[in-house]
Design a protein around this motif. Structure first.
Motif, PDB file in Angstrom:
ATOM      1  N   GLN A 230     -18.438  19.812  22.288  1.00 43.60           N
ATOM      2  CA  GLN A 230     -18.276  19.232  20.954  1.00 43.60           C
ATOM      3  C   GLN A 230     -18.971  17.871  20.860  1.00 43.60           C
ATOM      4  O   GLN A 230     -19.585  17.538  19.845  1.00 43.60           O
ATOM      5  CB  GLN A 230     -16.780  19.081  20.632  1.00 43.60           C
TER       6      GLN A 230
ATOM      7  N   LYS B 241     -22.649  18.365  20.459  1.00 37.26           N
ATOM      8  CA  LYS B 241     -22.935  18.794  19.086  1.00 37.26           C
ATOM      9  C   LYS B 241     -22.895  17.609  18.126  1.00 37.26           C
ATOM     10  O   LYS B 241     -23.754  17.469  17.256  1.00 37.26           O
ATOM     11  CB  LYS B 241     -21.918  19.851  18.657  1.00 37.26           C
ATOM     12  N   ASP B 242     -21.896  16.737  18.298  1.00 43.43           N
ATOM     13  CA  ASP B 242     -21.726  15.599  17.388  1.00 43.43           C
ATOM     14  C   ASP B 242     -22.835  14.566  17.538  1.00 43.43           C
ATOM     15  O   ASP B 242     -23.315  14.010  16.549  1.00 43.43           O
ATOM     16  CB  ASP B 242     -20.372  14.930  17.627  1.00 43.43           C
TER      17      ASP B 242
ATOM     18  N   ARG C 225     -12.106  29.353  14.133  1.00 40.46           N
ATOM     19  CA  ARG C 225     -13.445  28.766  14.169  1.00 40.46           C
ATOM     20  C   ARG C 225     -13.385  27.275  13.840  1.00 40.46           C
ATOM     21  O   ARG C 225     -14.046  26.451  14.479  1.00 40.46           O
ATOM     22  CB  ARG C 225     -14.359  29.475  13.169  1.00 40.46           C
ATOM     23  N   GLY C 226     -12.588  26.892  12.832  1.00 35.68           N
ATOM     24  CA  GLY C 226     -12.465  25.484  12.450  1.00 35.68           C
ATOM     25  C   GLY C 226     -11.894  24.631  13.560  1.00 35.68           C
ATOM     26  O   GLY C 226     -12.343  23.506  13.783  1.00 35.68           O
TER      27      GLY C 226
ATOM     28  N   THR D  91     -14.639  24.299  16.395  1.00 32.54           N
ATOM     29  CA  THR D  91     -15.774  23.429  16.072  1.00 32.54           C
ATOM     30  C   THR D  91     -15.355  22.003  15.749  1.00 32.54           C
ATOM     31  O   THR D  91     -16.209  21.134  15.564  1.00 32.54           O
ATOM     32  CB  THR D  91     -16.555  23.992  14.874  1.00 32.54           C
ATOM     33  N   GLY D  92     -14.039  21.778  15.673  1.00 34.80           N
ATOM     34  CA  GLY D  92     -13.561  20.433  15.364  1.00 34.80           C
ATOM     35  C   GLY D  92     -13.503  20.127  13.879  1.00 34.80           C
ATOM     36  O   GLY D  92     -13.193  19.002  13.482  1.00 34.80           O
ATOM     37  N   GLU D  93     -13.791  21.108  13.027  1.00 33.76           N
ATOM     38  CA  GLU D  93     -13.761  20.880  11.581  1.00 33.76           C
ATOM     39  C   GLU D  93     -12.332  20.677  11.084  1.00 33.76           C
ATOM     40  O   GLU D  93     -12.094  20.019  10.081  1.00 33.76           O
ATOM     41  CB  GLU D  93     -14.387  22.070  10.845  1.00 33.76           C
ATOM     42  N   ILE D  94     -11.365  21.272  11.799  1.00 30.08           N
ATOM     43  CA  ILE D  94      -9.962  21.122  11.423  1.00 30.08           C
ATOM     44  C   ILE D  94      -9.320  20.131  12.385  1.00 30.08           C
ATOM     45  O   ILE D  94      -9.209  20.387  13.582  1.00 30.08           O
ATOM     46  CB  ILE D  94      -9.212  22.467  11.469  1.00 30.08           C
ATOM     47  N   ASP D  95      -8.901  18.971  11.867  1.00 25.25           N
ATOM     48  CA  ASP D  95      -8.193  17.981  12.687  1.00 25.25           C
ATOM     49  C   ASP D  95      -6.784  17.798  12.141  1.00 25.25           C
ATOM     50  O   ASP D  95      -6.338  18.528  11.248  1.00 25.25           O
ATOM     51  CB  ASP D  95      -8.960  16.655  12.717  1.00 25.25           C
TER      52      ASP D  95
ATOM     53  N   SER E 187      -6.522  17.365   8.320  1.00 24.17           N
ATOM     54  CA  SER E 187      -6.951  18.454   7.433  1.00 24.17           C
ATOM     55  C   SER E 187      -6.146  19.743   7.608  1.00 24.17           C
ATOM     56  O   SER E 187      -6.396  20.716   6.909  1.00 24.17           O
ATOM     57  CB  SER E 187      -8.436  18.749   7.654  1.00 24.17           C
TER      58      SER E 187
END
Length: 457
Positions: free
Chosen positions: A228, A231-232, A346-347, A350-354, A357
């Motif tokens: 991650q 990616k960031d 998936r969220g 990928t770290g989209e859901i923290d 959120s």
């Protein structure tokens, strides 16, 4: 001369020539053409041919040239063990010593302990010590995937002396695009790009031009966390330190690509309800062994559904038509739950859901479930009314589908979030489990409503 047999399998014209050179033991022609290929193309040819041809290749290629092939291929554990054991042990040990340490660790981890120790004993003491240290790190951590071939320079050096160090160490380093700066105790203090060194004044001190804001990982950090970060930040390489910030190694982007592929395959297999992705070349017994534990577990969960339906036996006997729509309702709710599950897993991955959120995600899925449930319910009401000429049955089935989709969507989003909160991989809340859970809830909703309306039906 070795016999041709069935050694050539699905080879192109250029590969056919290489194959023929090996059959005829024309070493000069083979080496000329083979070594002009990209390492990946050489690796594909190596894997494609049979064991007799590979044994000839071991005579035609040096251990160092074979090492380039092994760094370019991805082999499963059975292939690694099989191919390595084809080689003379001394040849194999020399080949491994020419590889980058992280790649050697990957290969040795696929062998049993005795074979691993045998190869280590054939290596020189320094190489053996480095590899043994890396093998000691827990699997799937930063320490287990890092390499010790990197360039580091002292912070009190000048740019001129740093460039001299770089020229000396570059041939053995896995990457030179980043140069890591350390103090006298080898603690990580900064980082430089190759561009920084090239454009800097030769008499400038490294500590004056380096960046001291270094993103790093601890040797115990999970590889998924490292992926991650890559990616960031769009890194090409990444330093790894111990608890005292002493530089231990680096992780390069090629290793992270392997990690991402591995983690994606792992999550996919769990979502499919199997312990690991089946290799298409594996035996039926091995594939069955991987799938059976999950299937048996789901079998017992399915029995709960069957028992539940038995509680509504009287309702089904009086209105047999109701049984016709059970697969429709349970299947639709299962599909809806699996869709929500896939989005949330998936969220999380990928770290989209923290933390902030998560609640927003649940409310979004609730809204999505309500909208899709109402639309599907209305469609079913119309279809059943036209098909069976019964508005009440249509309303019953439509309402059940609407409620089941709504509940399934909430379950598909909430369960993986809850499991993640408990520190468990959310992918274990796999599709089959969500589907089974939704079967139970959809039958409760459908047959519960039918029982309440039994007098009207």
């Amino acid at each position: 001369m070795i016999e041709e047999k069935d050694e050539k399998r699905d080879v192109s014209y250029d590969e056919e020539q290489l194959f023929q050179n090996l059959i005829e033991e024309n070493i000069d022609e083979f080496r000329k053409h083979f070594l002009s290929l990209h390492a990946y193309e050489r690796a594909k040819f190596y894997v494609k041919v049979g064991p007799d041809i590979r044994r000839t290749m071991y005579h035609f290629l040096s251990p160092e040239e074979m090492a380039e092939i092994y760094e370019a291929i991805e082999l499963d554990d059975e292939e690694v063990e099989h191919f390595i054991k084809e080689m003379d042990p001394t040849y194999a040990a020399k080949m491994l010593s020419y590889m980058y340490t992280d790649d050697v660790v990957d290969v040795l981890n696929e062998l049993d302990q005795d074979d691993r120790n045998s190869f280590l004993e054939l290596m020189d003491e320094e190489t053996k010590e480095e590899i043994t240290e890396l093998l000691g790190y827990e699997k799937y951590t930063a320490g287990s995937i890092m390499t010790t071939e990197y360039v580091s320079i002292q912070e009190n050096s000048t740019v001129r002396s740093a460039m001299n160090v770089l020229r000396q160490e570059a041939p053995d380093a896995e990457t030179i695009y980043y140069v890591f700066v350390v103090d006298e105790s080898h603690r990580l203090t900064g980082v430089l790009s190759l561009r920084d060194l090239i454009v800097a004044d030769e008499d400038a001190f490294i500590r004056d031009i380096m960046s001291d804001r270094v993103v790093y990982a601890k040797v115990t950090d999970d590889q998924e966390k490292i992926a991650q970060i890559f990616k960031d930040y769009n890194f090409l390489a990444f330093p790894v330190v111990d608890d005292n910030l002493v530089l231990q190694g680096i992780i390069t982007v090629d290793d992270i690509i392997d990690v991402i592929d591995e983690e994606a395959s792992d999550d996919y297999s769990k979502l499919a309800g199997i312990s690991d992705i089946d290799d298409i070349a594996s035996s039926p017994f091995k594939a069955a062994k991987q799938r059976l534990p999950w299937l048996i577990m789901l079998l017992f969960l399915g029995m709960i559904t069957a028992t539940l339906m038995g509680q509504f036996e009287e309702t089904l006997e009086k209105v047999a038509l109701l049984a016709l729509f059970i697969p429709l309702i349970s299947g639709t709710s299962g599909n809806s739950g699996t869709q929500a599950l896939a989005v949330v897993v998936r969220g999380i991955a990928t770290g989209e859901i923290d933390e902030k959120s998560k609640l927003k995600m649940i409310f979004r899925e609730m809204g999505t479930g309500l909208i899709t449930g109402i639309v599907c319910g209305l469609i079913v009401v119309g279809v059943v009314f036209v098909w069976k000429q019964s508005l009440l049955i249509g309303l019953l089935v439509g309402t059940a589908i609407c409620c089941s989709i709504f509940v399934a969507t909430i379950a598909g989003s909430f369960i993986p979030l809850l499991i993640h909160k408990l520190g468990i991989d959310p992918a274990v809340a796999s599709g089959p489990f969500i589907t089974t859970l939704n079967d139970i809830t959809s039958i409760l909703i459908y047959l519960g409503l039918a029982t309440l309306l039994l007098g009207q039906l």
